[in-house]
Design an enzyme around this catalytic site. Structure first.
Site, mmCIF file in Angstrom:
data_model
loop_
_atom_site.group_PDB
_atom_site.id
_atom_site.type_symbol
_atom_site.label_atom_id
_atom_site.label_comp_id
_atom_site.label_asym_id
_atom_site.label_seq_id
_atom_site.Cartn_x
_atom_site.Cartn_y
_atom_site.Cartn_z
ATOM 1 N N ARG A 210 73.475 134.875 39.706
ATOM 2 C CA ARG A 210 74.743 135.243 40.336
ATOM 3 C C ARG A 210 74.808 136.743 40.602
ATOM 4 N NH1 ARG A 210 77.446 136.114 43.195
ATOM 5 N NH2 ARG A 210 79.576 135.575 43.788
ATOM 6 N N CYS A 214 75.101 138.978 44.304
ATOM 7 C CA CYS A 214 76.033 140.045 44.656
ATOM 8 C C CYS A 214 75.257 141.272 45.121
ATOM 9 C CB CYS A 214 76.903 140.411 43.455
ATOM 10 S SG CYS A 214 78.599 139.801 43.582
#
Lengths: 253, 106
Positions: A210, A214
């Site tokens: 994750r 980003c």
């Protein structure tokens, strides 16, 4: 044009908001739609169910040259692993290890088996199974003399501008949470439910996956899986979410 | 490995509407995606789902490429008599998964 200028003015006006006060912290769960929440809440419709079942199988399966299963030393995970995930990343020796790395260290040293690859089905399943035993418990990362240097390093990375978009994590997740980015709500970035089943991935994934997402989004070169920078960032984020309840395995959009 | 999870109430009143929830572990590869080297990933999806209640079909669904991985299918039926609900998923590459659940009328 006028709308863009207004947006920019509004955006600039609310930068530098700083760290979120403890009482105002909210899990990513609260930013999700009703259907996604229902999916997470019901154990029989949470698609992470299959990862948990795989994890349980791996926990009880003898493996490696030592021919031992996790259960041979640790027994019933519901007892022995309760609260463990709430304390990770933890300092082991002289550096922080995340839960995945801790599991792999156990595999290599105790089971004398090959480490699972990052993001492999096996590692995600076993991590999810271990972390599931801490569901509902508050995240318990303490800032003390041992952890503080690593938490500070993680915080520095969180606040550092990076990538071609020149964005710091904090600019979205501290200063503009609750607003929209391309129609998607910006959450506060509390890692309360990892490994998660993410609908966008159609699969399970770790916090590092994750975070890399980003970084790629900000057009930065992401740190490698298991790199010290990643683990420090994970440690900072878990400390930042201290006291919040673990939801593993969470569902996220 | 064909794995499924099915939730059926253990018992119901005659004439009661019951909710059945099913989850099947499946990648549902669309056949439109490519690898980083440009090769097409072949289609691998569940194509059909059928539920029978004491041999009578009560629900059927056709699945296509737009359905997400690990499809969740929830539906309702009327509890008419005690008996067996049978579930069957079929798909590409010989995929078959079956499940049975007992329902008791009280």
């Amino acid at each position: 044009m006028r709308a863009a200028a207004l947006f920019l003015a509004a955006f600039c006006a609310c930068t530098q908001a700083g760290e979120i006060p403890l009482a105002e912290r909210r899990s990513g769960y609260e930013f999700m739609g009703r259907e996604t929440r229902a999916m997470q809440d019901d154990d029989t419709t949470n698609p992470a169910l299959f990862a948990l079942l795989d994890g349980e199988t791996l926990w009880n399966r003898a493996d490696g040259a030592a021919g031992r299963a996790c259960a041979a030393c640790h027994g019933d995970a519901a007892q022995s692993m309760k609260g463990v995930a709430a304390r990770y990343p933890a300092i082991v020796g002289a550096k922080p290890l995340n839960l995945e790395q801790r599991i792999n260290a156990c595999r290599v040293e105790k089971q004398r088996a090959a480490a699972f690859a990052y993001e492999s089905k096996e590692l995600l399943a076993l991590t999810a199974y271990v972390a599931r035993q801490s569901r509902g418990l508050p995240i318990a990362i303490e800032a003390n003399d041992t952890t503080r240097p690593f938490i500070d390093a993680g915080r520095a990375l969180y606040e550092r501008r990076q990538g071609q978009l020149n964005l710091a994590c904090s600019q979205c997740h501290d200063d503009n949470w609750g607003r929209s980015l391309a129609g998607t709500p910006i959450p506060q970035a509390h890692p309360t439910g990892y490994p998660i089943y993410r609908l966008e991935w159609q699969a399970m994934g770790s916090l590092e996956r994750r975070l890399r997402n980003c970084m790629i989004g900000a057009r930065a070169e992401p740190y490698a899986y298991g790199s010290p920078e990643m683990v420090e960032l994970e440690l900072y984020l878990m400390w930042r979410a201290r006291g919040m309840k673990l939801e593993t395995p969470a569902v996220r959009p | 490995m064909a794995r499924v999870a099915v939730t059926v109430p253990a018992s119901a009143k005659r004439g009661e509407v019951i909710e059945i929830k099913t989850l099947a572990a499946h990648v549902m590869e669309t056949g439109f995606r490519r690898t980083q080297t440009g090769e097409l990933l072949p289609r691998d999806i569940i194509t059909d789902f059928v539920c029978t209640y004491n041999g009578v079909e009560v629900f059927r669904a056709e699945l296509h490429q737009a359905v997400a991985a690990n499809p969740l299918i929830a539906f309702t039926t009327v509890a008419t008599e005690s008996g067996t609900l049978e579930f069957k998923w079929t798909g590409d590459n010989g995929y078959v998964a079956t499940h049975k659940a007992e329902l008791k009328i009280v």
